[in-house]
Write a protein that holds these residues in place. Sequence first.
Motif, mmCIF file in Angstrom:
data_model
loop_
_atom_site.group_PDB
_atom_site.id
_atom_site.type_symbol
_atom_site.label_atom_id
_atom_site.label_comp_id
_atom_site.label_asym_id
_atom_site.label_seq_id
_atom_site.Cartn_x
_atom_site.Cartn_y
_atom_site.Cartn_z
ATOM 1 N N LYS A 16 0.738 -1.199 -0.011
ATOM 2 C CA LYS A 16 0.120 -0.107 -0.133
ATOM 3 C C LYS A 16 0.911 1.280 -0.011
ATOM 4 N N SER A 17 1.841 1.105 -0.978
ATOM 5 C CA SER A 17 2.691 2.511 -1.038
ATOM 6 C C SER A 17 3.110 2.863 -2.526
ATOM 7 N N TYR A 18 3.909 3.768 -2.673
ATOM 8 C CA TYR A 18 4.175 4.151 -3.994
ATOM 9 C C TYR A 18 5.711 4.931 -3.978
ATOM 10 N N ALA A 19 6.294 4.752 -5.020
ATOM 11 C CA ALA A 19 7.696 5.369 -5.092
ATOM 12 C C ALA A 19 7.908 6.184 -6.480
ATOM 13 N N LYS A 20 8.617 7.246 -6.508
ATOM 14 C CA LYS A 20 8.672 8.116 -7.521
ATOM 15 C C LYS A 20 9.922 7.130 -8.416
ATOM 16 N N ILE A 21 9.386 7.222 -9.830
ATOM 17 C CA ILE A 21 10.445 6.539 -10.852
ATOM 18 C C ILE A 21 11.300 7.504 -11.431
ATOM 19 N N GLU A 22 10.785 8.465 -12.049
ATOM 20 C CA GLU A 22 11.583 9.621 -12.897
ATOM 21 C C GLU A 22 10.663 10.610 -12.963
ATOM 22 N N LEU A 23 11.224 12.022 -13.222
ATOM 23 C CA LEU A 23 10.702 13.084 -14.001
ATOM 24 C C LEU A 23 10.554 13.040 -15.321
ATOM 25 N N MET A 24 9.671 13.132 -15.956
ATOM 26 C CA MET A 24 9.209 13.050 -17.505
ATOM 27 C C MET A 24 9.019 14.339 -17.946
ATOM 28 N N GLN A 25 9.647 14.735 -18.881
ATOM 29 C CA GLN A 25 9.737 15.958 -19.817
ATOM 30 C C GLN A 25 8.236 15.652 -20.807
ATOM 31 N N GLU A 26 7.744 16.773 -20.844
ATOM 32 C CA GLU A 26 6.398 16.813 -21.929
ATOM 33 C C GLU A 26 6.802 16.231 -23.262
ATOM 34 N N GLU A 27 7.998 16.675 -23.860
ATOM 35 C CA GLU A 27 8.220 16.361 -25.118
ATOM 36 C C GLU A 27 8.125 14.883 -25.213
ATOM 37 N N LEU A 28 8.265 14.001 -24.174
ATOM 38 C CA LEU A 28 8.185 12.385 -23.968
ATOM 39 C C LEU A 28 6.859 12.073 -24.451
ATOM 40 N N PHE A 29 5.778 12.857 -24.408
ATOM 41 C CA PHE A 29 4.291 12.412 -24.418
ATOM 42 C C PHE A 29 3.876 12.192 -25.832
ATOM 43 N N ALA A 30 4.946 12.724 -26.675
ATOM 44 C CA ALA A 30 4.704 12.614 -28.006
ATOM 45 C C ALA A 30 5.118 11.129 -28.630
ATOM 46 N N LEU A 31 5.667 10.319 -27.547
ATOM 47 C CA LEU A 31 6.315 8.921 -27.870
ATOM 48 C C LEU A 31 5.351 7.965 -27.382
ATOM 49 N N THR A 32 5.577 6.847 -27.738
ATOM 50 C CA THR A 32 4.840 5.728 -26.816
ATOM 51 C C THR A 32 6.034 5.501 -25.676
ATOM 52 N N ASN A 33 5.809 5.375 -24.509
ATOM 53 C CA ASN A 33 6.449 5.280 -23.322
ATOM 54 C C ASN A 33 6.411 3.997 -22.753
ATOM 55 N N THR A 34 7.304 3.045 -22.410
ATOM 56 C CA THR A 34 7.034 1.852 -21.772
ATOM 57 C C THR A 34 7.915 1.839 -20.560
ATOM 58 N N PHE A 35 7.211 1.188 -19.502
ATOM 59 C CA PHE A 35 7.699 0.760 -18.242
ATOM 60 C C PHE A 35 7.770 -0.979 -17.997
ATOM 61 N N LYS A 36 9.079 -1.440 -18.276
ATOM 62 C CA LYS A 36 8.913 -2.731 -17.929
ATOM 63 C C LYS A 36 9.318 -3.016 -16.433
ATOM 64 N N VAL A 37 8.687 -3.643 -15.597
ATOM 65 C CA VAL A 37 8.655 -3.913 -14.302
ATOM 66 C C VAL A 37 8.670 -5.167 -14.012
ATOM 67 N N SER A 38 9.797 -5.675 -13.168
ATOM 68 C CA SER A 38 9.729 -7.120 -12.626
ATOM 69 C C SER A 38 10.169 -6.775 -11.109
ATOM 70 N N PHE A 39 9.629 -7.798 -10.395
ATOM 71 C CA PHE A 39 9.634 -7.797 -9.060
ATOM 72 C C PHE A 39 9.475 -9.470 -8.359
ATOM 73 N N PHE A 40 9.831 -9.599 -7.184
ATOM 74 C CA PHE A 40 9.449 -10.653 -6.356
ATOM 75 C C PHE A 40 8.509 -10.535 -5.240
ATOM 76 N N GLU A 41 7.363 -11.346 -5.441
ATOM 77 C CA GLU A 41 6.503 -11.352 -4.244
ATOM 78 C C GLU A 41 6.527 -12.624 -3.634
ATOM 79 N N GLY A 42 7.010 -12.764 -2.517
ATOM 80 C CA GLY A 42 7.354 -14.073 -1.825
ATOM 81 C C GLY A 42 8.621 -14.692 -2.549
ATOM 82 N N ASN A 43 8.442 -15.843 -2.897
ATOM 83 C CA ASN A 43 9.231 -16.580 -3.785
ATOM 84 C C ASN A 43 9.157 -16.865 -5.461
ATOM 85 N N LYS A 44 8.258 -15.781 -5.861
ATOM 86 C CA LYS A 44 7.952 -15.779 -7.454
ATOM 87 C C LYS A 44 8.144 -14.606 -7.996
ATOM 88 N N MET A 45 8.728 -14.907 -9.157
ATOM 89 C CA MET A 45 9.097 -13.385 -9.859
ATOM 90 C C MET A 45 7.811 -13.055 -11.098
#
Length: 131
Positions: free
Chosen positions: A71-100
């Motif tokens: 139940k929390s959040y964390a900042k990833i990065e500041l984004m410049q408005e010029e980037l919004f004209a592009l398709t932006n992807t965020f690939k996220v991997s994490f462990f929850e327990g022993n599963k990836m």
Amino acid sequence: MKKDIEIPKVENVYIAVVNEYNDIYKTQDWNAYIVNDKAVDLEIVLIVTSGYSESKTTSTFRKRLDKLPAKSYAKIELMQEELFALTNTFKVSFFEGNKMFDKTYTFRKNTINGNALRPIPLMQAKGVLVS
């Protein structure tokens, strides 16, 4: 063999791009956040971001969080408005327990804008959310 591989589905983890006031520089900034709306901690969170179009590609940005509490959040990065004209992807991997877990979140070009702002879970802010 492939049918024997279990790929767990990612739920209640979001990427949000939030428009917020920066007290230091007195500007409105767009910031990307990862939101953990689960009741459990996420461990070793790896985030790889990039943007692209038919003619442009951004640099790849990588971020690691050792732990993202429940139940929390964390900042990833500041984004410049010029980037919004592009398709932006965020690939996220994490462990929850022993599963990836692994998921790619995509903001299509021009979908991050002031007209698309909605309340973001756990945050007292409005932004554009991808789940």
